[in-house]
Design an enzyme around this catalytic site. Structure first.
Site, PDB file in Angstrom:
ATOM      1  N   ASP A 202      -3.594   3.731  15.126  1.00 12.66           N
ATOM      2  CA  ASP A 202      -4.215   2.452  14.774  1.00 12.66           C
ATOM      3  C   ASP A 202      -4.186   1.534  15.986  1.00 12.66           C
ATOM      4  O   ASP A 202      -3.190   1.509  16.727  1.00 12.66           O
ATOM      5  CB  ASP A 202      -3.482   1.787  13.604  1.00 12.66           C
ATOM      6  CG  ASP A 202      -4.345   0.769  12.876  1.00 12.66           C
ATOM      7  OD1 ASP A 202      -4.871  -0.149  13.536  1.00 12.66           O
ATOM      8  OD2 ASP A 202      -4.513   0.902  11.658  1.00 12.66           O
TER       9      ASP A 202
ATOM     10  N   SER B 230       0.825  -1.207   0.000  1.00  9.24           N
ATOM     11  CA  SER B 230       0.000   0.000   0.000  1.00  9.24           C
ATOM     12  C   SER B 230       0.860   1.259   0.000  1.00  9.24           C
ATOM     13  O   SER B 230       0.380   2.349  -0.320  1.00  9.24           O
ATOM     14  CB  SER B 230      -0.931   0.011   1.213  1.00  9.24           C
ATOM     15  OG  SER B 230      -0.202   0.211   2.417  1.00  9.24           O
TER      16      SER B 230
ATOM     17  N   CYS C  65      -1.651   1.042  10.601  1.00 16.57           N
ATOM     18  CA  CYS C  65      -1.122  -0.331  10.655  1.00 16.57           C
ATOM     19  C   CYS C  65      -1.150  -1.013   9.281  1.00 16.57           C
ATOM     20  O   CYS C  65      -2.130  -0.892   8.554  1.00 16.57           O
ATOM     21  CB  CYS C  65      -1.963  -1.125  11.653  1.00 16.57           C
ATOM     22  SG  CYS C  65      -1.636  -2.889  11.667  1.00 16.57           S
ATOM     23  N   PRO C  66      -0.055  -1.688   8.857  1.00 17.57           N
ATOM     24  CA  PRO C  66       1.223  -1.893   9.566  1.00 17.57           C
ATOM     25  C   PRO C  66       2.260  -0.802   9.287  1.00 17.57           C
ATOM     26  O   PRO C  66       3.374  -0.878   9.774  1.00 17.57           O
ATOM     27  CB  PRO C  66       1.697  -3.229   8.998  1.00 17.57           C
ATOM     28  CG  PRO C  66       1.199  -3.217   7.586  1.00 17.57           C
ATOM     29  CD  PRO C  66      -0.144  -2.526   7.630  1.00 17.57           C
ATOM     30  N   GLY C  67       1.895   0.187   8.463  1.00 15.98           N
ATOM     31  CA  GLY C  67       2.819   1.304   8.279  1.00 15.98           C
ATOM     32  C   GLY C  67       3.187   1.616   6.840  1.00 15.98           C
ATOM     33  O   GLY C  67       4.165   2.327   6.601  1.00 15.98           O
ATOM     34  N   GLY C  68       2.435   1.108   5.873  1.00 11.16           N
ATOM     35  CA  GLY C  68       2.764   1.365   4.469  1.00 11.16           C
ATOM     36  C   GLY C  68       2.778   2.841   4.121  1.00 11.16           C
ATOM     37  O   GLY C  68       3.691   3.320   3.445  1.00 11.16           O
TER      38      GLY C  68
ATOM     39  N   ASP D 228      -5.908   5.914   5.034  1.00  9.76           N
ATOM     40  CA  ASP D 228      -6.241   4.817   4.113  1.00  9.76           C
ATOM     41  C   ASP D 228      -7.005   3.735   4.875  1.00  9.76           C
ATOM     42  O   ASP D 228      -6.621   2.574   4.881  1.00  9.76           O
ATOM     43  CB  ASP D 228      -4.964   4.244   3.488  1.00  9.76           C
ATOM     44  CG  ASP D 228      -5.262   3.225   2.379  1.00  9.76           C
ATOM     45  OD1 ASP D 228      -6.319   3.337   1.732  1.00  9.76           O
ATOM     46  OD2 ASP D 228      -4.439   2.309   2.174  1.00  9.76           O
TER      47      ASP D 228
ATOM     48  N   LYS E 280     -12.869   4.228  -0.395  1.00  9.97           N
ATOM     49  CA  LYS E 280     -13.184   2.906  -0.927  1.00  9.97           C
ATOM     50  C   LYS E 280     -14.522   2.987  -1.663  1.00  9.97           C
ATOM     51  O   LYS E 280     -15.498   3.538  -1.133  1.00  9.97           O
ATOM     52  CB  LYS E 280     -13.256   1.867   0.190  1.00  9.97           C
ATOM     53  CG  LYS E 280     -12.077   1.901   1.161  1.00  9.97           C
ATOM     54  CD  LYS E 280     -10.740   1.657   0.483  1.00  9.97           C
ATOM     55  CE  LYS E 280      -9.597   1.747   1.493  1.00  9.97           C
ATOM     56  NZ  LYS E 280      -8.270   1.563   0.885  1.00  9.97           N
TER      57      LYS E 280
ATOM     58  N   ASP F  33      -8.731   4.589  18.031  1.00 14.51           N
ATOM     59  CA  ASP F  33      -9.622   4.591  16.877  1.00 14.51           C
ATOM     60  C   ASP F  33      -9.368   5.872  16.080  1.00 14.51           C
ATOM     61  O   ASP F  33      -9.436   6.980  16.635  1.00 14.51           O
ATOM     62  CB  ASP F  33     -11.071   4.534  17.360  1.00 14.51           C
ATOM     63  CG  ASP F  33     -12.076   4.451  16.216  1.00 14.51           C
ATOM     64  OD1 ASP F  33     -11.705   4.776  15.073  1.00 14.51           O
ATOM     65  OD2 ASP F  33     -13.228   4.067  16.469  1.00 14.51           O
TER      66      ASP F  33
END
Length: 360
Positions: free
Chosen positions: A239, A187, A220-223, A276, A305, A259
């Site tokens: 996250d 991502s 998460c996870p950090g892209g 994202d 999305k 959150d």
């Protein structure tokens, strides 16, 4: 020329078609769409002999959400002879004078890309013939029109041109980005492409630089955090899930296990907000609107999305509502851009810049 050819992601032809039809109607340029599912391109055929030329002059490619590239073209060349495909292509481009570049392309489908080897072989003799005819300059020129020859099937091609100031700089409209081996997820390419698309190199150097403070909602996870960190920013990664350990070791990240919809930045000196999250697009848009009204960031990049149906309608409604809401709450100096980027899937990426008239 009568035909405007637009490249898009396979499966998004209806959305690209709906958008160009709407934009053409706004400009009172009549025409109709020709497209097939999963062809990865759309043709808008105008009723006027120069309708495509007018559209290309009046519609900015960057203002189109679902089009990667567009060019004005003549009628589809069919049954090009195997022993001489060059001559009919050159003849079809007789009205194009002194172009600065030639691109022999295909739509972005597996079937079409099988023609890529042929396209590379054809490029050299075609370039030579176009130079002899005067349609192409002897040397590439970045300020002159670009000739496009798009093979949609064996022996079938649309031939035309795009304007140097209103075109994608990338072959087939696709940026070539390398996935960093140390990035936490693929991502990361989405945000990398977004920075490159929405900001010039000079703007990135001024407005996406070392020392800035950023917030990544749904990190998460950090892209996406990875892209901020590699640009030297300090990031509040929000996250409930775990962040990539190697990324955390940079010392540029503070992880808030919260959150993203409830998080409030402890310090209000955030320049970049990125997001994202896998959520309903309307809910994400409302979250960004809330941050904008509160003045909690200067620029934001976020993904929406999309549903499987009526995607263009959904995007159009969300952006219209965002414009309305920001103005209603006194935010009137802003710039919004939206694009279905190459590394996006069923989503679009939005860039919101507050107070652009004041500069950086």
């Amino acid at each position: 020329m009568q035909n405007l050819v637009l490249y898009c992601r396979a499966g998004y032809e209806k959305d690209c078609a709906a958008e160009i039809q709407w934009r053409a109607e706004e400009l009172y340029i009549g025409g109709f769409v020709k497209t097939k599912p999963n062809d990865a391109y759309v043709v808008f055929q105008t009723f006027e002999a120069d309708g495509a030329d007018k559209l290309m002059e009046q519609i900015k490619l960057n203002d189109l959400v679902f089009a990667r590239q567009m060019f004005a073209a003549g009628e589809l060349l069919k049954d090009l002879p195997e022993n001489d495909r060059v001559t009919p292509i050159v003849e079809s481009l007789a009205d194009v004078e002194k172009a600065g570049e030639l691109r022999v392309e295909t739509p972005d489908t597996n079937e079409a890309k099988e023609l890529s080897t042929f396209c590379r072989k054809l490029t050299v003799p075609l370039r030579q013939s176009l130079k002899k005819s005067g349609s192409l300059l002897n040397k590439e020129h970045s300020k002159r029109p670009i000739i496009h020859v798009c093979f949609v099937a064996p022996g079938q091609a649309y031939c035309g041109y795009s304007l140097s100031y209103n075109t994608s700089p990338h072959f087939m409209g696709i940026p070539r980005l390398k996935f960093p081996s140390d990035a936490p997820s693929r991502s990361t390419l989405k945000l990398d492409e977004a920075f490159s698309h929405f900001l010039t190199k000079e703007e990135q150097e001024a407005r996406a630089k070392s020392g800035m403070n950023a917030v990544d909602l749904g990190a998460c996870p950090g892209g996406w955090t990875y892209q901020l960190v590699r640009r030297g920013m300090f990031v509040a990664a929000v996250d409930n899930g775990p962040m990539n350990e190697n990324l955390m070791e940079t010392g540029q990240i503070k992880h808030y296990r919260e959150d993203g919809f409830k998080f409030e930045p402890p310090r209000k000196n955030v320049y970049w907000l990125v997001c994202d999250m896998v959520e309903k697009p309307s809910r994400v848009a409302e979250l960004i609107e809330d941050w904008a009204v509160r003045g909690w960031f200067k620029e934001a990049i976020f993904n929406l999305k999309l549903p499987m149906k009526s995607r263009f309608k959904e995007v159009r409604q969300i952006l219209a509502k965002m414009d309305e809401m920001l103005r209603e709450y006194g935010v009137e100096d802003f710039k919004v851009q939206c694009k279905h980027l190459y590394h996006d899937r069923d989503e679009v990426t939005v860039h919101l810049w507050l107070n652009p008239s004041k500069g950086f």
